[in-house]
Enzyme design. Structure first.
Site, PDB file in Angstrom:
ATOM      1  N   ARG A  95     -21.250   5.629  23.836  1.00  0.00           N
ATOM      2  CA  ARG A  95     -21.666   4.547  22.935  1.00  0.00           C
ATOM      3  C   ARG A  95     -20.763   4.482  21.706  1.00  0.00           C
ATOM      4  O   ARG A  95     -20.392   5.494  21.127  1.00  0.00           O
ATOM      5  CB  ARG A  95     -23.104   4.747  22.473  1.00  0.00           C
ATOM      6  CG  ARG A  95     -23.520   3.744  21.391  1.00  0.00           C
ATOM      7  CD  ARG A  95     -25.006   3.608  21.252  1.00  0.00           C
ATOM      8  NE  ARG A  95     -25.656   4.815  20.774  1.00  0.00           N
ATOM      9  CZ  ARG A  95     -26.976   4.944  20.680  1.00  0.00           C
ATOM     10  NH1 ARG A  95     -27.772   3.960  21.062  1.00  0.00           N
ATOM     11  NH2 ARG A  95     -27.491   6.069  20.233  1.00  0.00           N
ATOM     12  N   LYS A 141     -32.351  -0.017  24.745  1.00  0.00           N
ATOM     13  CA  LYS A 141     -33.327  -0.799  23.974  1.00  0.00           C
ATOM     14  C   LYS A 141     -32.632  -1.700  22.956  1.00  0.00           C
ATOM     15  O   LYS A 141     -32.945  -2.886  22.840  1.00  0.00           O
ATOM     16  CB  LYS A 141     -34.307   0.143  23.235  1.00  0.00           C
ATOM     17  CG  LYS A 141     -35.025   1.101  24.178  1.00  0.00           C
ATOM     18  CD  LYS A 141     -36.002   2.007  23.442  1.00  0.00           C
ATOM     19  CE  LYS A 141     -35.364   2.948  22.441  1.00  0.00           C
ATOM     20  NZ  LYS A 141     -34.433   3.942  23.055  1.00  0.00           N
ATOM     21  N   ARG A 185     -21.569   7.287  16.519  1.00  0.00           N
ATOM     22  CA  ARG A 185     -22.632   7.826  15.662  1.00  0.00           C
ATOM     23  C   ARG A 185     -22.576   9.350  15.661  1.00  0.00           C
ATOM     24  O   ARG A 185     -22.323   9.959  16.693  1.00  0.00           O
ATOM     25  CB  ARG A 185     -23.995   7.376  16.197  1.00  0.00           C
ATOM     26  CG  ARG A 185     -24.430   6.021  15.704  1.00  0.00           C
ATOM     27  CD  ARG A 185     -25.635   5.480  16.438  1.00  0.00           C
ATOM     28  NE  ARG A 185     -26.771   6.395  16.502  1.00  0.00           N
ATOM     29  CZ  ARG A 185     -27.970   6.068  16.980  1.00  0.00           C
ATOM     30  NH1 ARG A 185     -28.185   4.829  17.431  1.00  0.00           N
ATOM     31  NH2 ARG A 185     -28.943   6.947  17.035  1.00  0.00           N
ATOM     32  N   ARG A 220     -42.912   6.630  17.832  1.00  0.00           N
ATOM     33  CA  ARG A 220     -42.286   7.708  18.584  1.00  0.00           C
ATOM     34  C   ARG A 220     -43.173   8.934  18.679  1.00  0.00           C
ATOM     35  O   ARG A 220     -42.771   9.922  19.280  1.00  0.00           O
ATOM     36  CB  ARG A 220     -41.000   8.112  17.894  1.00  0.00           C
ATOM     37  CG  ARG A 220     -39.738   7.537  18.557  1.00  0.00           C
ATOM     38  CD  ARG A 220     -38.619   7.952  17.682  1.00  0.00           C
ATOM     39  NE  ARG A 220     -37.335   8.120  18.208  1.00  0.00           N
ATOM     40  CZ  ARG A 220     -36.327   7.273  18.023  1.00  0.00           C
ATOM     41  NH1 ARG A 220     -36.526   6.097  17.491  1.00  0.00           N
ATOM     42  NH2 ARG A 220     -35.119   7.601  18.418  1.00  0.00           N
ATOM     43  N   ARG A 255     -31.959  15.470  21.350  1.00  0.00           N
ATOM     44  CA  ARG A 255     -32.732  14.228  21.188  1.00  0.00           C
ATOM     45  C   ARG A 255     -33.540  13.915  22.443  1.00  0.00           C
ATOM     46  O   ARG A 255     -34.653  13.419  22.368  1.00  0.00           O
ATOM     47  CB  ARG A 255     -31.789  13.069  20.845  1.00  0.00           C
ATOM     48  CG  ARG A 255     -31.318  13.138  19.384  1.00  0.00           C
ATOM     49  CD  ARG A 255     -30.090  12.310  19.155  1.00  0.00           C
ATOM     50  NE  ARG A 255     -30.324  10.898  19.271  1.00  0.00           N
ATOM     51  CZ  ARG A 255     -29.394  10.016  19.624  1.00  0.00           C
ATOM     52  NH1 ARG A 255     -28.163  10.416  19.901  1.00  0.00           N
ATOM     53  NH2 ARG A 255     -29.687   8.743  19.695  1.00  0.00           N
TER      54      ARG A 255
HETATM   55  P1  ADP Z   1     -30.904   2.601  22.779  1.00  0.00           P
HETATM   56  O1  ADP Z   1     -31.075   1.508  21.759  1.00  0.00           O
HETATM   57  O2  ADP Z   1     -32.047   2.664  23.749  1.00  0.00           O
HETATM   58  O3  ADP Z   1     -30.627   3.944  22.141  1.00  0.00           O
HETATM   59  P2  ADP Z   1     -28.375   1.240  23.384  1.00  0.00           P
HETATM   60  O4  ADP Z   1     -28.795  -0.171  23.570  1.00  0.00           O
HETATM   61  O5  ADP Z   1     -27.679   1.593  22.122  1.00  0.00           O
HETATM   62  O6  ADP Z   1     -29.626   2.245  23.654  1.00  0.00           O
HETATM   63  O7  ADP Z   1     -27.441   1.616  24.637  1.00  0.00           O
HETATM   64  C1  ADP Z   1     -26.852   2.906  24.764  1.00  0.00           C
HETATM   65  C2  ADP Z   1     -25.442   2.764  25.349  1.00  0.00           C
HETATM   66  O8  ADP Z   1     -25.525   2.316  26.705  1.00  0.00           O
HETATM   67  C3  ADP Z   1     -24.568   1.749  24.627  1.00  0.00           C
HETATM   68  O9  ADP Z   1     -23.248   2.247  24.629  1.00  0.00           O
HETATM   69  C4  ADP Z   1     -24.688   0.471  25.476  1.00  0.00           C
HETATM   70  O10 ADP Z   1     -23.506  -0.324  25.408  1.00  0.00           O
HETATM   71  C5  ADP Z   1     -24.854   1.055  26.872  1.00  0.00           C
HETATM   72  N1  ADP Z   1     -25.752   0.247  27.725  1.00  0.00           N
HETATM   73  C6  ADP Z   1     -26.891  -0.387  27.347  1.00  0.00           C
HETATM   74  N2  ADP Z   1     -27.485  -0.983  28.403  1.00  0.00           N
HETATM   75  C7  ADP Z   1     -26.694  -0.714  29.480  1.00  0.00           C
HETATM   76  C8  ADP Z   1     -26.771  -1.048  30.879  1.00  0.00           C
HETATM   77  N3  ADP Z   1     -27.793  -1.768  31.363  1.00  0.00           N
HETATM   78  N4  ADP Z   1     -25.792  -0.590  31.683  1.00  0.00           N
HETATM   79  C9  ADP Z   1     -24.766   0.172  31.188  1.00  0.00           C
HETATM   80  N5  ADP Z   1     -24.639   0.503  29.894  1.00  0.00           N
HETATM   81  C10 ADP Z   1     -25.591   0.082  29.043  1.00  0.00           C
HETATM   82  P1  AMP Z   2     -32.422   5.713  17.076  1.00  0.00           P
HETATM   83  O1  AMP Z   2     -31.443   4.808  16.401  1.00  0.00           O
HETATM   84  O2  AMP Z   2     -33.671   5.007  17.503  1.00  0.00           O
HETATM   85  O3  AMP Z   2     -31.790   6.510  18.186  1.00  0.00           O
HETATM   86  O4  AMP Z   2     -32.902   6.758  15.961  1.00  0.00           O
HETATM   87  C1  AMP Z   2     -31.979   7.632  15.340  1.00  0.00           C
HETATM   88  C2  AMP Z   2     -32.739   8.738  14.596  1.00  0.00           C
HETATM   89  O5  AMP Z   2     -33.552   8.187  13.552  1.00  0.00           O
HETATM   90  C3  AMP Z   2     -33.706   9.572  15.446  1.00  0.00           C
HETATM   91  O6  AMP Z   2     -33.066  10.610  16.140  1.00  0.00           O
HETATM   92  C4  AMP Z   2     -34.672  10.076  14.368  1.00  0.00           C
HETATM   93  O7  AMP Z   2     -34.103  11.148  13.630  1.00  0.00           O
HETATM   94  C5  AMP Z   2     -34.785   8.886  13.425  1.00  0.00           C
HETATM   95  N1  AMP Z   2     -35.883   7.976  13.819  1.00  0.00           N
HETATM   96  C6  AMP Z   2     -35.756   6.684  14.237  1.00  0.00           C
HETATM   97  N2  AMP Z   2     -36.959   6.147  14.481  1.00  0.00           N
HETATM   98  C7  AMP Z   2     -37.869   7.119  14.213  1.00  0.00           C
HETATM   99  C8  AMP Z   2     -39.288   7.188  14.296  1.00  0.00           C
HETATM  100  N3  AMP Z   2     -40.040   6.138  14.698  1.00  0.00           N
HETATM  101  N4  AMP Z   2     -39.892   8.358  13.947  1.00  0.00           N
HETATM  102  C9  AMP Z   2     -39.178   9.416  13.533  1.00  0.00           C
HETATM  103  N5  AMP Z   2     -37.843   9.424  13.446  1.00  0.00           N
HETATM  104  C10 AMP Z   2     -37.179   8.281  13.777  1.00  0.00           C
END
Ligand code: ADP
Ligand code: AMP
Length: 206
Positions: free
Chosen positions: A128, A15, A154, A89, A165
């Protein structure tokens, strides 16, 4: 009217990666509750201090903490095209959002569901890395950072937290799929494809 999109899907579905590109190429503003909370934790604000214990465990932060933030942001960003990334969420968050959108005169255009199997999510999250200076997202295998860019992992991308998660996603967030199907807002993309392919699927929705 200004566009309003929701990106829904498990952590690691891509995302943030797709939002980054829509911001760059289409002028959207990304509202990531995760980013907002991480910034608050870093600055040790009252919100950050409360949120940290939940985030470290991979739990969701209480709804009332998050809903207030989104309300303020949406009031400030009245005429901008926005992507809600990581919000809502839970069902109470989604219900609160419906109300806020009415109050600020916005229409929800689409909820984009990033469909992806759990195994792939685990691989993406464990690889990541992020550039703490720019927030740019990388992956050790799929999108390695260029030479000289210092990246970090992270805390909640460690193996034990990742599994939890995902459980939290299936239990607390996945019910939103039905919620938005009933509103006829849900559009699915196959998030297991390459970043370019996923981006094109999203452009087809817009
Ligand atoms: P989210 O925001 O849904 O948690 P991220 O955008 O941070 O996910 O992506 C999670 C990991 O996967 C990152 O390391 C990113 O570089 C990688 N990634 C994202 N989209 C793709 C894809 N289409 N193919 C392979 N790796 C991807
Ligand atoms: P994310 O960066 O979206 O993976 O979020 C990281 C962490 O932030 C999650 O695991 C939750 O602990 C918190 N968080 C982010 N967005 C929300 C939400 N809409 N509601 C509750 N917790 C959230």
């Amino acid at each position: 009217m200004a566009k309003t999109l929701i990106f829904l899907g498990p952590p690691g579905a891509g995302k943030g990666t797709q939002a980054e590109r829509l911001v760059k190429e289409k002028g959207f503003i990304q509202l990531s509750t995760g980013d907002i909370l991480r910034e608050a934790v870093k600055n040790k604000t009252p919100l950050g201090l409360k949120a940290k214990e939940y985030m470290d465990k991979g739990e969701l932060v209480p709804d009332d903490l998050i809903i207030g933030i989104i309300k303020d942001k949406l009031e400030q960003l009245k005429d901008k095209d926005i992507i809600l990334d990581g919000f809502p969420r839970t069902i109470p968050q989604a219900e609160a959002l419906d109300k806020i959108l009415k109050e600020v005169g916005r229409n929800l255009d689409a909820v984009i569901l990033f469909k992806i199997p759990d195994e792939l999510v685990i691989e993406r999250l464990s690889g990541r890395r992020v550039d703490p200076k720019t927030g740019k997202i990388y992956h050790i295998k799929y999108n390695p950072p260029p030479e000289g860019v210092e990246v970090i992992q992270r805390d909640d991308d460690k193996e034990e937290v990742i599994k939890h998660r995902l459980e939290v996603y299936h239990k607390q967030t996945e019910p939103l799929v039905e919620f938005y199907k009933k509103q006829n807002k849900l559009v699915e993309v196959d998030a297991s494809k390459s970043p370019d392919e996923v981006y094109n699927q999203i452009l087809n929705v817009l």
